[in-house]
Design a protein around this motif. Structure first.
Motif, short mmCIF file in Angstrom:
data_model
loop_
_atom_site.label_atom_id
_atom_site.label_comp_id
_atom_site.label_asym_id
_atom_site.label_seq_id
_atom_site.Cartn_x
_atom_site.Cartn_y
_atom_site.Cartn_z
N LEU A 109 39.50 42.33 -20.72
CA LEU A 109 39.04 43.72 -20.60
C LEU A 109 37.87 44.00 -21.54
O LEU A 109 36.89 44.65 -21.14
CB LEU A 109 40.20 44.68 -20.91
CG LEU A 109 39.84 46.17 -21.00
CD1 LEU A 109 39.40 46.70 -19.65
CD2 LEU A 109 41.03 46.98 -21.53
N LEU A 110 37.96 43.52 -22.76
CA LEU A 110 36.88 43.78 -23.72
C LEU A 110 35.56 43.24 -23.22
O LEU A 110 34.51 43.87 -23.39
CB LEU A 110 37.22 43.16 -25.08
CG LEU A 110 38.48 43.65 -25.79
CD1 LEU A 110 38.53 43.10 -27.21
CD2 LEU A 110 38.57 45.16 -25.82
N ARG A 111 35.61 42.06 -22.61
CA ARG A 111 34.38 41.44 -22.12
C ARG A 111 33.82 42.16 -20.90
O ARG A 111 32.64 42.05 -20.59
CB ARG A 111 34.63 39.97 -21.78
CG ARG A 111 34.85 39.09 -23.01
CD ARG A 111 34.79 37.63 -22.63
NE ARG A 111 35.89 37.25 -21.76
CZ ARG A 111 37.06 36.80 -22.19
NH1 ARG A 111 37.29 36.68 -23.49
NH2 ARG A 111 38.02 36.46 -21.34
N ARG A 112 34.67 42.88 -20.19
CA ARG A 112 34.24 43.55 -18.96
C ARG A 112 33.78 44.99 -19.19
O ARG A 112 33.60 45.75 -18.24
CB ARG A 112 35.39 43.53 -17.94
CG ARG A 112 35.73 42.13 -17.44
CD ARG A 112 37.01 42.10 -16.67
NE ARG A 112 37.31 40.74 -16.19
CZ ARG A 112 38.50 40.36 -15.72
NH1 ARG A 112 39.49 41.24 -15.66
NH2 ARG A 112 38.69 39.13 -15.32
N LEU A 113 33.58 45.37 -20.42
CA LEU A 113 33.15 46.73 -20.75
C LEU A 113 31.80 46.68 -21.46
O LEU A 113 31.70 47.01 -22.65
CB LEU A 113 34.20 47.40 -21.65
CG LEU A 113 35.57 47.66 -21.03
CD1 LEU A 113 36.56 48.15 -22.09
CD2 LEU A 113 35.46 48.68 -19.91
N PRO A 114 30.75 46.30 -20.76
CA PRO A 114 29.45 46.12 -21.43
C PRO A 114 28.85 47.41 -21.96
O PRO A 114 28.01 47.38 -22.86
CB PRO A 114 28.57 45.50 -20.33
CG PRO A 114 29.18 45.97 -19.04
CD PRO A 114 30.67 46.01 -19.31
N GLU A 115 29.25 48.57 -21.42
CA GLU A 115 28.67 49.83 -21.87
C GLU A 115 29.57 50.57 -22.83
O GLU A 115 29.26 51.70 -23.23
CB GLU A 115 28.36 50.71 -20.66
CG GLU A 115 27.30 50.12 -19.73
CD GLU A 115 26.94 51.04 -18.58
OE1 GLU A 115 27.47 52.17 -18.55
OE2 GLU A 115 26.13 50.65 -17.73
N ALA A 116 30.69 49.97 -23.22
CA ALA A 116 31.61 50.58 -24.18
C ALA A 116 31.80 49.63 -25.35
O ALA A 116 31.95 48.42 -25.17
CB ALA A 116 32.96 50.89 -23.53
N ALA A 117 31.78 50.17 -26.55
CA ALA A 117 32.15 49.39 -27.72
C ALA A 117 33.67 49.40 -27.82
O ALA A 117 34.28 50.47 -27.86
CB ALA A 117 31.53 49.99 -28.98
N ALA A 118 34.28 48.23 -27.82
CA ALA A 118 35.73 48.16 -27.75
C ALA A 118 36.26 47.16 -28.77
O ALA A 118 35.67 46.09 -28.98
CB ALA A 118 36.19 47.76 -26.34
N ARG A 252 46.49 48.61 -30.89
CA ARG A 252 45.72 49.70 -30.30
C ARG A 252 44.35 49.18 -29.87
O ARG A 252 43.75 48.37 -30.57
CB ARG A 252 45.53 50.85 -31.29
CG ARG A 252 46.81 51.61 -31.63
CD ARG A 252 46.51 52.78 -32.57
NE ARG A 252 47.71 53.58 -32.82
CZ ARG A 252 48.56 53.32 -33.81
NH1 ARG A 252 48.34 52.31 -34.63
NH2 ARG A 252 49.62 54.08 -33.97
N VAL A 253 43.89 49.68 -28.73
CA VAL A 253 42.53 49.40 -28.26
C VAL A 253 41.70 50.66 -28.48
O VAL A 253 42.07 51.74 -28.00
CB VAL A 253 42.50 49.02 -26.77
CG1 VAL A 253 41.07 48.72 -26.33
CG2 VAL A 253 43.41 47.84 -26.49
N PHE A 254 40.61 50.53 -29.22
CA PHE A 254 39.69 51.65 -29.44
C PHE A 254 38.49 51.47 -28.51
O PHE A 254 37.86 50.41 -28.49
CB PHE A 254 39.21 51.68 -30.89
CG PHE A 254 40.25 52.17 -31.86
CD1 PHE A 254 40.27 53.49 -32.29
CD2 PHE A 254 41.22 51.31 -32.35
CE1 PHE A 254 41.23 53.95 -33.17
CE2 PHE A 254 42.18 51.75 -33.24
CZ PHE A 254 42.19 53.07 -33.66
N LEU A 255 38.18 52.52 -27.76
CA LEU A 255 37.05 52.50 -26.83
C LEU A 255 36.06 53.60 -27.23
O LEU A 255 36.42 54.78 -27.31
CB LEU A 255 37.53 52.75 -25.40
CG LEU A 255 38.53 51.74 -24.83
CD1 LEU A 255 39.04 52.22 -23.47
CD2 LEU A 255 37.90 50.37 -24.70
#
Length: 283
Positions: A109-118, A252-255
């Motif tokens: 999931l982290l790798r698939r969120l290029p426009e979000a800092a996660a 926890r995941v921070f987005l």
């Protein structure tokens, strides 16, 4: 411990994974499908000889640490991980401390969120996974020691970049209070975990502010929905902050996302290009 079944299970899990799945070159002359034994050993930080003996049903009882390393290397699901423990004669029980094992789907999931800092934090606020944009916005966590990736320690004890607390984030004081409340709850869940008790002792000795907040015995918190990072290269970056709980891992995941069309969205786009390059900016 059922050595024969354990050997067969490990072999079957190894053969279903391709080198590309774990970022290894395919190479040539692969006689069997999936990974080679030495590749699994490398991914699990084990000797090739020991792993080979596991698959040959000749190895001694593996420790829980070894089982955790194998589960991660073989990308096991939660059910498969539990099955591995049972085969090894070490049924999964209550964790001795906060989990640092990242579920593969979360890492993906982290790798698939290029426009979000996660990023993902453990129960003690240790940063245990992050994507490239989070590293560009906050810090290149890959070059830090495990100790220095702890956000609670950093909030109360530093170091402070350009004299600013916790990356110059606008809600640093509120974060410190909320993190203290979460840490107190974690201390109740893991009363015998050295990494929790040692962290609390260090913070009590080094920060009067933490000691005051800790003495309040608060365990509730109010989420901060918006915050601004004072970035040394692109300036203020205002983001929405959403937190996802991974209950079974106590993580926890921070987005962090910017409003569409805002200057902060453009700043994040620039950071996604620049990455963690210093660009001559003082630390």
């Amino acid at each position: 411990m059922d050595r024969r079944e354990l050997a067969g299970f490990l072999r079957s899990r190894r053969e279903r994974i391709t080198p590309a799945d774990v970022g290894l070159p395919a190479g040539q002359r692969r006689r069997t499908p999936g990974l080679r034994r030495e590749e699994v050993a490398q991914l699990a930080f084990l000797s090739t000889e020991y792993y080979a003996r596991l698959e040959q049903a000749r190895a001694p009882h593996p420790s829980r640490e070894v089982l955790a390393q194998l589960a991660r290397a073989l990308r096991l699901s939660d059910a498969e991980r539990d099955h591995l423990h049972h085969l090894a004669g070490a049924p999964p029980g209550p964790p001795p401390g906060p989990s640092r094992e990242i579920r593969q789907s979360i890492a993906d999931l982290l790798r698939r969120l290029p426009e979000a800092a996660a990023l993902v934090v453990s129960a003690t606020y240790e940063v245990i996974a992050w994507n490239d944009l989070a590293a560009a916005l906050m810090e290149d966590f890959s070059v830090l020691s495990r100790r220095d990736r702890n956000l609670i320690r950093r909030a109360f004890l530093g170091p402070y970049r350009n004299g600013r607390r916790l990356y110059g984030v606008s809600d640093a004081d509120e974060f410190a209070r909320t993190a203290t409340q979460h840490l107190r709850a974690a201390a109740a869940r893991y009363p015998n975990a050295p990494e929790v008790t040692d962290l609390v002792a260090e913070l009590l000795a080094g920060s009067a502010e933490f000691a005051r907040l800790w003495a309040a015995h608060d365990v509730t918190d109010r989420p901060t929905l918006c915050k601004t990072f004072a970035h040394p290269l692109v300036g203020p970056v205002s983001v929405n902050c959403d937190v996802l709980d991974i209950a079974d891992r106590d993580q926890r995941v921070f987005l962090y996302t910017a409003a569409p069309g805002s200057p902060s969205e453009e700043a994040l786009r620039l950071l996604s290009v620049v990455g963690t390059q210093r660009m001559g900016v003082p630390g």
